[in-house]
Design a protein around this motif. Structure first.
Motif, PDB file in Angstrom:
ATOM      1  N   ALA A 142    -145.541  31.901  80.009  1.00 30.81           N
ATOM      2  CA  ALA A 142    -144.148  31.556  79.719  1.00 30.81           C
ATOM      3  C   ALA A 142    -143.209  32.155  80.765  1.00 30.81           C
ATOM      4  CB  ALA A 142    -143.774  32.041  78.326  1.00 30.81           C
ATOM      5  N   THR A 143    -143.475  33.388  81.180  1.00 27.71           N
ATOM      6  CA  THR A 143    -142.640  34.046  82.195  1.00 27.71           C
ATOM      7  C   THR A 143    -142.724  33.304  83.527  1.00 27.71           C
ATOM      8  OG1 THR A 143    -142.997  36.204  81.145  1.00 27.71           O
ATOM      9  CG2 THR A 143    -142.195  36.197  83.416  1.00 27.71           C
ATOM     10  N   ILE A 144    -143.940  32.931  83.912  1.00 27.91           N
ATOM     11  CA  ILE A 144    -144.129  32.191  85.162  1.00 27.91           C
ATOM     12  C   ILE A 144    -143.410  30.854  85.116  1.00 27.91           C
ATOM     13  CG2 ILE A 144    -145.835  31.020  86.614  1.00 27.91           C
ATOM     14  CD1 ILE A 144    -147.806  33.251  85.887  1.00 27.91           C
ATOM     15  N   VAL A 145    -143.477  30.187  83.961  1.00 27.42           N
ATOM     16  CA  VAL A 145    -142.831  28.877  83.811  1.00 27.42           C
ATOM     17  C   VAL A 145    -141.311  29.018  83.932  1.00 27.42           C
ATOM     18  CG1 VAL A 145    -142.314  27.023  82.183  1.00 27.42           C
ATOM     19  CG2 VAL A 145    -144.661  27.825  82.436  1.00 27.42           C
ATOM     20  N   VAL A 146    -140.742  29.996  83.226  1.00 22.89           N
ATOM     21  CA  VAL A 146    -139.288  30.199  83.290  1.00 22.89           C
ATOM     22  C   VAL A 146    -138.860  30.546  84.716  1.00 22.89           C
ATOM     23  CG1 VAL A 146    -137.364  31.638  82.516  1.00 22.89           C
ATOM     24  CG2 VAL A 146    -139.109  30.906  80.879  1.00 22.89           C
ATOM     25  N   LEU A 151    -136.332  28.860  89.680  1.00 26.24           N
ATOM     26  CA  LEU A 151    -136.349  28.863  91.146  1.00 26.24           C
ATOM     27  C   LEU A 151    -136.272  27.443  91.689  1.00 26.24           C
ATOM     28  CD1 LEU A 151    -136.660  30.289  93.844  1.00 26.24           C
ATOM     29  CD2 LEU A 151    -139.141  30.244  93.526  1.00 26.24           C
ATOM     30  N   ALA A 152    -137.011  26.519  91.067  1.00 25.71           N
ATOM     31  CA  ALA A 152    -137.010  25.126  91.522  1.00 25.71           C
ATOM     32  C   ALA A 152    -135.633  24.490  91.359  1.00 25.71           C
ATOM     33  CB  ALA A 152    -138.059  24.329  90.751  1.00 25.71           C
ATOM     34  N   LEU A 153    -134.991  24.741  90.223  1.00 23.82           N
ATOM     35  CA  LEU A 153    -133.662  24.178  89.989  1.00 23.82           C
ATOM     36  C   LEU A 153    -132.638  24.773  90.949  1.00 23.82           C
ATOM     37  CD1 LEU A 153    -133.576  24.107  86.073  1.00 23.82           C
ATOM     38  CD2 LEU A 153    -133.785  22.158  87.627  1.00 23.82           C
ATOM     39  N   PHE A 154    -132.787  26.077  91.236  1.00 25.04           N
ATOM     40  CA  PHE A 154    -131.852  26.708  92.174  1.00 25.04           C
ATOM     41  C   PHE A 154    -132.073  26.172  93.586  1.00 25.04           C
ATOM     42  CE2 PHE A 154    -130.664  29.973  95.244  1.00 25.04           C
ATOM     43  CZ  PHE A 154    -129.374  30.291  94.829  1.00 25.04           C
ATOM     44  N   ALA A 155    -133.328  26.066  93.992  1.00 20.79           N
ATOM     45  CA  ALA A 155    -133.646  25.585  95.343  1.00 20.79           C
ATOM     46  C   ALA A 155    -133.179  24.149  95.553  1.00 20.79           C
ATOM     47  CB  ALA A 155    -135.148  25.694  95.594  1.00 20.79           C
ATOM     48  N   SER A 156    -133.216  23.352  94.474  1.00 17.22           N
ATOM     49  CA  SER A 156    -132.799  21.952  94.587  1.00 17.22           C
ATOM     50  C   SER A 156    -131.292  21.783  94.466  1.00 17.22           C
ATOM     51  CB  SER A 156    -133.490  21.118  93.493  1.00 17.22           C
ATOM     52  OG  SER A 156    -133.056  21.520  92.200  1.00 17.22           O
ATOM     53  N   GLY A 157    -130.602  22.867  94.134  1.00 13.70           N
ATOM     54  CA  GLY A 157    -129.148  22.796  94.009  1.00 13.70           C
ATOM     55  C   GLY A 157    -128.681  22.306  92.654  1.00 13.70           C
ATOM     56  N   LYS A 158    -129.616  22.146  91.704  1.00 13.93           N
ATOM     57  CA  LYS A 158    -129.254  21.638  90.378  1.00 13.93           C
ATOM     58  C   LYS A 158    -128.477  22.674  89.562  1.00 13.93           C
ATOM     59  CE  LYS A 158    -131.290  17.685  90.935  1.00 13.93           C
ATOM     60  NZ  LYS A 158    -132.584  17.397  90.283  1.00 13.93           N
ATOM     61  N   ILE A 159    -128.763  23.952  89.787  1.00 15.66           N
ATOM     62  CA  ILE A 159    -128.021  25.006  89.086  1.00 15.66           C
ATOM     63  C   ILE A 159    -127.505  26.015  90.102  1.00 15.66           C
ATOM     64  CG2 ILE A 159    -129.199  24.817  86.864  1.00 15.66           C
ATOM     65  CD1 ILE A 159    -130.953  27.144  87.690  1.00 15.66           C
ATOM     66  N   ARG A 160    -126.303  26.503  89.835  1.00 13.29           N
ATOM     67  CA  ARG A 160    -125.677  27.495  90.697  1.00 13.29           C
ATOM     68  C   ARG A 160    -124.894  28.472  89.820  1.00 13.29           C
ATOM     69  NH1 ARG A 160    -128.683  26.454  94.065  1.00 13.29           N
ATOM     70  NH2 ARG A 160    -128.348  25.794  96.228  1.00 13.29           N
ATOM     71  N   ALA A 161    -124.703  29.666  90.325  1.00 11.85           N
ATOM     72  CA  ALA A 161    -123.907  30.649  89.608  1.00 11.85           C
ATOM     73  C   ALA A 161    -122.430  30.255  89.711  1.00 11.85           C
ATOM     74  CB  ALA A 161    -124.132  32.033  90.201  1.00 11.85           C
ATOM     75  N   SER A 162    -121.710  30.413  88.621  1.00 13.02           N
ATOM     76  CA  SER A 162    -120.280  30.125  88.616  1.00 13.02           C
ATOM     77  C   SER A 162    -119.535  31.304  88.007  1.00 13.02           C
ATOM     78  CB  SER A 162    -119.981  28.855  87.814  1.00 13.02           C
ATOM     79  OG  SER A 162    -120.235  29.056  86.435  1.00 13.02           O
ATOM     80  N   LYS A 163    -118.256  31.430  88.320  1.00 13.66           N
ATOM     81  CA  LYS A 163    -117.468  32.552  87.816  1.00 13.66           C
ATOM     82  C   LYS A 163    -117.353  32.502  86.298  1.00 13.66           C
ATOM     83  CE  LYS A 163    -114.715  33.253  92.007  1.00 13.66           C
ATOM     84  NZ  LYS A 163    -113.345  33.307  92.595  1.00 13.66           N
ATOM     85  N   ARG A 164    -117.157  31.322  85.744  1.00 14.58           N
ATOM     86  CA  ARG A 164    -117.006  31.206  84.293  1.00 14.58           C
ATOM     87  C   ARG A 164    -118.304  31.563  83.582  1.00 14.58           C
ATOM     88  NH1 ARG A 164    -114.488  25.807  81.813  1.00 14.58           N
ATOM     89  NH2 ARG A 164    -112.711  26.718  82.919  1.00 14.58           N
ATOM     90  N   ALA A 165    -119.429  31.025  84.082  1.00 16.55           N
ATOM     91  CA  ALA A 165    -120.722  31.312  83.461  1.00 16.55           C
ATOM     92  C   ALA A 165    -121.070  32.793  83.583  1.00 16.55           C
ATOM     93  CB  ALA A 165    -121.813  30.464  84.105  1.00 16.55           C
TER      94      ALA A 165
END
Length: 272
Positions: A142-146, A151-165
């Motif tokens: 489960a840890t490896i999957v998360v 990492l995959a979503l971040f590398a693809s640009g699908k998720i990014r850190a935002s000030k509000r989040a």
């Protein structure tokens, strides 16, 4: 972007304002000279003495390798020397604080932290495994999957850190830390005799630990996003190569937290 992992937030190398710039002026260079420069092999982290994603990844892999070795030691020592679990936990906590407050990264201390936390994780994992067979494999997967999905979503640009989040994350983190502290006090004083403490309380028939655990895993995943973002910023700032160890330390802290939370979630689920 505010960074919550103290391994990064206390260091200007990972700040958006910490970048450095450089320019090369090739006055009077001949075509052949320019071609020779172009044909030279790409400089690596050693050549430039600058932080790179590849070099940080290598340092992280070394830390995880040491963590695994430590976990094997803790797994085999725990049955004969149970105190090793808590000794390693205390040493790991102290080393974490030292690494966080040091102005410059110390590879020996970061590696020592990885080893100490490995021994603790190996010992505590054996305790869970003795109670619920197969739980360690489930938690590891489960840890490896998360980690992999984040990492995959971040590398693809699908998720990014935002000030509000990040603000929401900070509020949730403070709330969770206070809740955990109260839970420990209640368990130590014997006021709450449930093996899971407040996590064992039921809400509409569902253990609170499961509901809270899901939220905490999401928090840990977002913490990984902040870690990846900090490393990316460090590379962009052309931070010295040694700060790759800070990147590795930050990832280690988050992944260890994620694994322990998942281990507890599965334990609560299987005990019910």
């Amino acid at each position: 972007m505010a960074m919550t992992n103290p391994a990064f937030s206390r260091n200007k190398a990972f700040s958006e304002k910490g970048g450095t710039t450089s320019a090369a002026v090739l006055n009077g260079a001949s075509v052949q000279q320019l071609q020779d420069i172009y044909n030279q092999p790409s400089a690596n982290a050693v050549d430039t003495d600058r932080m790179t994603v590849e070099d940080t990844t290598l340092k992280t892999a070394i830390c995880f390798g040491l963590l695994i070795v430590g976990a094997a030691v803790g797994w085999f020592l725990a049955p004969t020397v149970p105190a090793v679990i808590w000794i390693a936990a205390i040493i790991g906590f102290v080393l974490a604080m030292v690494n966080i407050f040091k102005k410059e990264p110390s590879p020996p201390l970061i590696l020592a932290y990885s080893a100490a936390q490995g021994i603790f994780i190996g010992g505590i994992s054996l305790v869970y495994e003795t109670q619920w067979s197969g739980i360690v494999a489930q938690a590891v997967i489960a840890t490896i999957v998360v980690f992999g999905v984040t990492l995959a979503l971040f590398a693809s640009g699908k998720i990014r850190a935002s000030k509000r989040a990040t603000k929401v994350f900070l509020i949730a983190m403070v709330g969770y830390l206070v809740f955990s502290l109260v839970n420990v006090v209640l368990m130590i004083t014997g006021i709450n005799k449930d093996p899971w403490g407040l996590f064992g309380a039921e809400i509409f028939g569902i253990p609170a630990g499961l509901l809270i655990g899901v939220l905490v895993v999401i928090m840990a995943a977002y913490s990984l996003v902040l870690d990846f973002d900090a490393i990316q910023q460090g590379v962009k700032n052309r931070a010295p190569r040694k700060y790759g160890w800070s990147g590795a330390f930050g990832i280690m802290v988050t992944v260890i937290w994620l694994y322990l939370e998942i281990l507890r979630i599965i334990g609560i689920a299987r005990s019910n």
